[in-house]
Design a protein around this motif. Structure first.
Motif, PDB file in Angstrom:
ATOM      1  N   VAL A 231      37.981  62.846  37.946  1.00  0.00           N
ATOM      2  CA  VAL A 231      37.358  63.936  37.186  1.00  0.00           C
ATOM      3  C   VAL A 231      38.337  64.926  36.696  1.00  0.00           C
ATOM      4  CG1 VAL A 231      35.564  65.913  37.061  1.00  0.00           C
ATOM      5  CG2 VAL A 231      35.123  63.812  38.259  1.00  0.00           C
ATOM      6  N   VAL A 232      38.563  65.273  35.577  1.00  0.00           N
ATOM      7  CA  VAL A 232      39.313  66.110  34.767  1.00  0.00           C
ATOM      8  C   VAL A 232      38.627  67.271  34.097  1.00  0.00           C
ATOM      9  CG1 VAL A 232      41.386  66.199  33.090  1.00  0.00           C
ATOM     10  CG2 VAL A 232      41.038  64.166  34.510  1.00  0.00           C
TER      11      VAL A 232
ATOM     12  N   LEU B 102      38.617  61.636  43.031  1.00  0.00           N
ATOM     13  CA  LEU B 102      39.794  62.346  42.679  1.00  0.00           C
ATOM     14  C   LEU B 102      39.547  63.260  41.524  1.00  0.00           C
ATOM     15  CD1 LEU B 102      42.889  62.915  43.520  1.00  0.00           C
ATOM     16  CD2 LEU B 102      43.199  61.274  41.671  1.00  0.00           C
ATOM     17  N   LYS B 103      39.836  64.739  41.961  1.00  0.00           N
ATOM     18  CA  LYS B 103      39.556  65.726  40.712  1.00  0.00           C
ATOM     19  C   LYS B 103      41.000  66.256  40.412  1.00  0.00           C
ATOM     20  CE  LYS B 103      35.192  67.181  42.823  1.00  0.00           C
ATOM     21  NZ  LYS B 103      34.461  68.277  43.439  1.00  0.00           N
ATOM     22  N   ILE B 104      41.114  66.688  38.905  1.00  0.00           N
ATOM     23  CA  ILE B 104      42.271  67.031  38.523  1.00  0.00           C
ATOM     24  C   ILE B 104      41.878  68.480  37.690  1.00  0.00           C
ATOM     25  CG2 ILE B 104      44.357  67.032  37.009  1.00  0.00           C
ATOM     26  CD1 ILE B 104      44.094  64.079  37.349  1.00  0.00           C
ATOM     27  N   ARG B 105      42.465  69.516  38.251  1.00  0.00           N
ATOM     28  CA  ARG B 105      42.096  70.835  37.411  1.00  0.00           C
ATOM     29  C   ARG B 105      43.340  71.261  36.496  1.00  0.00           C
ATOM     30  NH1 ARG B 105      42.189  76.615  38.241  1.00  0.00           N
ATOM     31  NH2 ARG B 105      40.490  77.506  37.421  1.00  0.00           N
TER      32      ARG B 105
ATOM     33  N   MET C  12      36.128  60.737  34.126  1.00  0.00           N
ATOM     34  CA  MET C  12      35.050  61.512  33.831  1.00  0.00           C
ATOM     35  C   MET C  12      35.369  62.818  33.264  1.00  0.00           C
ATOM     36  SD  MET C  12      31.876  60.860  36.384  1.00  0.00           S
ATOM     37  CE  MET C  12      31.219  59.156  36.619  1.00  0.00           C
ATOM     38  N   ILE C  13      34.987  63.407  32.077  1.00  0.00           N
ATOM     39  CA  ILE C  13      35.460  64.657  31.412  1.00  0.00           C
ATOM     40  C   ILE C  13      33.932  65.436  31.223  1.00  0.00           C
ATOM     41  CG2 ILE C  13      36.692  65.903  29.784  1.00  0.00           C
ATOM     42  CD1 ILE C  13      38.010  63.109  29.130  1.00  0.00           C
ATOM     43  N   PRO C  14      33.928  66.481  31.899  1.00  0.00           N
ATOM     44  CA  PRO C  14      32.764  67.526  31.577  1.00  0.00           C
ATOM     45  C   PRO C  14      32.786  68.241  30.521  1.00  0.00           C
ATOM     46  CG  PRO C  14      34.342  68.574  33.357  1.00  0.00           C
ATOM     47  CD  PRO C  14      34.851  67.207  32.753  1.00  0.00           C
TER      48      PRO C  14
END
Length: 273
Positions: free
Chosen positions: A88-89, A62-65, A33-35
């Protein structure tokens, strides 16, 4: 020396074949998912929580910042035997504008490469809200081909993505839309695309004109395997509310998630098919 070179080559070849076989046989199909602009990697927390309601085996998160200097920070984890985790990226530099969308697409490529190296998966799916759908489309046209032989993207859902920014007439094509149309032949032909629009007042979702969302047809239609447009309406169809809109949650649950388990809906609330 020749013998040593042959031995090293054989070892590399065996390792490479083993990795390819592991990837090919993997049942892991992450949903990335991309915000949109001004949103962080926490943007979809409520959506994921709703998707996991009444699930015996909830989706991992899992989140990637991605920092402005391209440094990646991972948080969360993927549970063992979770075949449909959510990744989520998000971007530290999450401002609007075409130049920044192109930069975020470049940064997404960095994040995807790192994710691709950490996990063994041969297929993945993507949901992009607002500019998130644009970021991934630019990535598809510019960088995806380097992964296409090993990893296939099978589904893309864009939610309220302004393919023509704030223009209400398709006759006034922005530079971004013109570029996306120009490079559309780089899109994977086996892709299923769902373009979802919010229609708070049947002309826009309060921010993005309906015609701008529907301009996605000029990019995808006739180029990908399937292209479908959908609209949702009601009090929670405003642009910022779309990721929490229960109709859209149902669409993601039914069309995007590889695991076919469905969450329970409220009494008298129909499921979308």
């Amino acid at each position: 020396m020749v013998v040593a070179v042959i031995v090293v080559s054989l070892q590399w070849s065996r390792k490479n074949v083993s990795q390819l076989a592991q990837r090919h046989n993997s049942t892991l199909v992450p949903l990335i998912m991309i915000p949109g602009s001004s949103a962080t990697e926490n943007r979809f927390d409520s959506l994921v929580k709703t998707l996991n309601v009444n699930r015996r085996n909830p989706h991992s998160l899992l989140k990637i910042r991605v920092a402005k200097n391209d440094h990646l920070t991972f948080s969360g984890q993927i549970r063992p035997r979770d075949h449909a985790p959510i990744v989520v990226v998000g971007f530290e530099n999450n401002q609007d504008g075409y130049s920044n969308i192109k930069n975020q697409a470049r940064q997404f490529n960095i994040a995807f490469k790192a994710l691709n190296e950490r996990l063994s998966f041969s297929r993945f799916e993507v949901v992009g809200h607002s500019n998130g759908g644009l970021i991934f489309t630019v990535f598809l046209e510019k960088d995806y081909s380097q992964y296409a032989n090993e990893v296939q993207v099978t589904k893309l859902m864009t939610i309220g993505s302004p393919f023509n920014f704030n223009e209400r007439s398709i006759n006034n094509k922005t530079q971004m839309l013109s570029d996306l149309i120009k490079n559309r032949r780089e899109l994977p032909t086996n892709l299923n695309v769902y373009s979802v629009a919010g229609t708070k007042n049947y002309t826009s979702d309060g921010i993005v004109p309906l015609t701008s969302v529907m301009a996605s047809r000029y990019v995808f239609q006739g180029q990908v395997k399937h292209f479908t447009t959908m609209t949702v309406s009601g009090s929670d169809a405003q642009h910022s509310d779309l990721p929490q809109n229960r109709q859209i949650v149902s669409l993601i649950n039914n069309y995007m998630l590889t695991a076919k388990r469905r969450y329970r809906v409220r009494p008298n609330e129909p499921e979308l098919h």
